[in-house]
Design a protein around this motif. Sequence first.
Motif, short mmCIF file in Angstrom:
data_model
loop_
_atom_site.label_atom_id
_atom_site.label_comp_id
_atom_site.label_asym_id
_atom_site.label_seq_id
_atom_site.Cartn_x
_atom_site.Cartn_y
_atom_site.Cartn_z
N ALA A 172 0.71 -1.27 -0.05
CA ALA A 172 -0.03 0.13 -0.03
C ALA A 172 0.90 1.25 -0.09
N VAL A 173 2.17 1.10 0.08
CA VAL A 173 3.17 2.05 0.17
C VAL A 173 3.90 2.23 -1.17
N PHE A 174 4.04 3.05 -2.20
CA PHE A 174 4.70 3.17 -3.32
C PHE A 174 5.49 4.32 -3.25
N TYR A 175 6.83 4.23 -3.40
CA TYR A 175 7.73 5.19 -3.78
C TYR A 175 8.75 5.06 -4.80
N LEU A 231 4.45 7.49 -16.61
CA LEU A 231 2.84 6.84 -16.72
C LEU A 231 2.92 5.35 -16.90
N GLU A 232 4.16 4.76 -17.71
CA GLU A 232 4.05 3.41 -17.62
C GLU A 232 4.58 2.91 -15.90
N VAL A 233 5.28 3.55 -15.17
CA VAL A 233 5.85 3.32 -13.91
C VAL A 233 4.47 3.15 -13.13
N LEU A 234 3.59 4.15 -13.20
CA LEU A 234 2.45 4.20 -12.40
C LEU A 234 1.27 3.25 -13.02
N ASN A 235 1.37 2.95 -14.04
CA ASN A 235 0.37 2.02 -14.41
C ASN A 235 1.03 0.74 -13.91
N GLU A 236 2.26 0.45 -13.84
CA GLU A 236 2.74 -1.04 -13.65
C GLU A 236 2.40 -1.00 -12.04
N TYR A 237 2.52 0.03 -11.37
CA TYR A 237 2.33 -0.18 -9.84
C TYR A 237 0.77 -0.44 -9.45
N LEU A 238 -0.39 0.46 -10.31
CA LEU A 238 -1.55 0.42 -10.32
C LEU A 238 -2.18 -1.24 -10.62
N ARG A 239 -1.45 -1.77 -11.43
CA ARG A 239 -1.74 -3.28 -11.70
C ARG A 239 -1.50 -4.15 -10.52
N LEU A 240 -0.19 -3.68 -9.91
CA LEU A 240 0.20 -4.39 -8.76
C LEU A 240 -0.84 -4.39 -7.68
N LYS A 241 -1.23 -2.96 -7.42
CA LYS A 241 -1.99 -2.52 -6.46
C LYS A 241 -3.45 -3.37 -6.45
N ARG A 242 -4.05 -3.58 -7.81
CA ARG A 242 -5.10 -4.42 -7.91
C ARG A 242 -4.93 -5.95 -7.52
N ARG A 243 -3.85 -6.59 -8.05
CA ARG A 243 -3.50 -7.65 -7.66
C ARG A 243 -3.47 -7.82 -6.14
N LYS A 244 -2.85 -7.22 -5.51
CA LYS A 244 -2.72 -7.17 -3.81
C LYS A 244 -3.89 -6.63 -3.21
N SER A 245 -4.97 -6.37 -3.79
CA SER A 245 -6.17 -5.97 -3.28
C SER A 245 -5.94 -4.81 -2.32
N ARG A 269 -9.02 10.05 -15.11
CA ARG A 269 -9.54 8.61 -15.49
C ARG A 269 -10.23 8.01 -14.07
N GLY A 270 -9.97 8.61 -13.16
CA GLY A 270 -10.38 8.12 -11.71
C GLY A 270 -9.74 6.77 -11.08
N GLU A 271 -8.42 6.74 -11.61
CA GLU A 271 -7.44 5.57 -11.37
C GLU A 271 -6.96 5.86 -10.05
N LEU A 272 -6.93 7.21 -9.39
CA LEU A 272 -6.07 7.38 -8.20
C LEU A 272 -7.08 8.00 -7.06
N ARG A 273 -8.62 7.82 -7.27
CA ARG A 273 -9.44 8.48 -6.53
C ARG A 273 -9.54 8.14 -5.12
N SER A 274 -9.10 6.95 -4.67
CA SER A 274 -8.77 6.43 -3.66
C SER A 274 -7.43 6.41 -2.71
#
Length: 385
Positions: free
Chosen positions: A73-76, A89-103, A130-135
Amino acid sequence: MLEVQNPWWIGEPDRDWELFEKLTYRVRPKWLDELSLRPFSLNFVVGPRRVGKTMGIKLLIRELLKKVHTPYAVFYFSCDVLEDYKELLEVLNEYLRLKRRKSVKTAFIFLDEVSLVDDWWRALKFLIDRGELRSDVITVTGSISLTVGRHFETFGGRRGNGKTIEVMPLSFYEHYNLFYDEFFPSMGEEVFENYIETGGYLAYMNGTLKVEELVGFLKADLKALDRSTDLARDVMGAILDKAPSPTSFNAIAKVVGISPHTARDYVELFEAFHVLLQVLYLGGDGKVYPRKERKLILRDPLIVRAMELWTRRRIDKAVLYEWLVQEHLYRKFGEVYYYRNSYEVDAIAGNLKVEVKSGERRGRYPRDVRILKGPEVPGFLYNLT
């Protein structure tokens, strides 16, 4: 390989945590408590390089890891390895995919030195829209002020609970408290002499920063914005030659041999780099007059030493005393002005009017003007906090 910059994901400590514990002089920055950690937030943390932004963020990460359900839940990410917004954008999208996998429901995302990335704001704006970071809570840091290029305006209405935090070198109060818990005048003078040599840079005090590196950082930032380092040096030299008297863009332009518009551009860049502060004229009628001459002050003693080295000038200690009073008043009140007529007031802020005198008191001043002699400066600065 995102885990390289996030070793806590695999149960390992961050090297900056270990470094922090070995430092001779260390503090937990107060500005960490000013950040918004409530989603959705987009925080901006701005300030000069090596002032402690990264270390502060790493200390906050260590605290957050004790509160979150999963370290994912903590990304630097240190953005100095990226070229443009597409890579960001590629780095952030890669983390967002990981975030979803880790719930992970709410993430704390830290993008360090993002202003070194070309058009960095485009990647963030795209994901926010796009609302990808709303939470999530996003904290962005930059040494080249994020206000250069008016990028703050790009996020109008898109920052949620976010805050803008300016991180500067330690104040005299913070510096003094590295050595003593209570203020005593004799100790105050001793510590103050040290402060005017080291400034508020903990990195310098800990031996991990050299004065000439501050010049190098400034030149690198100027080149990143396609500005002439030689011209910038000449403008800074003209500023130091005039100090502490008020000056104008026209006067600087005449000395350097440039247009007033160009002189203003470089002065405002120095201000954006947190090197310099413009102190405007406040009339007896209570109005600010931006067209009148202004005082241009340097914001920290170590910055003064760096600019002396760069321009081959010397600044009198009396000038440094005045600058420190003006800077500390600005930090407390968020504004500082000067007045000059039959008498001069170096600094006006809040309900305070202060004239700094290195020698004997001369002339008459109204009763509401405090005349501050050199030995009184340490106590005055300490008690401002």
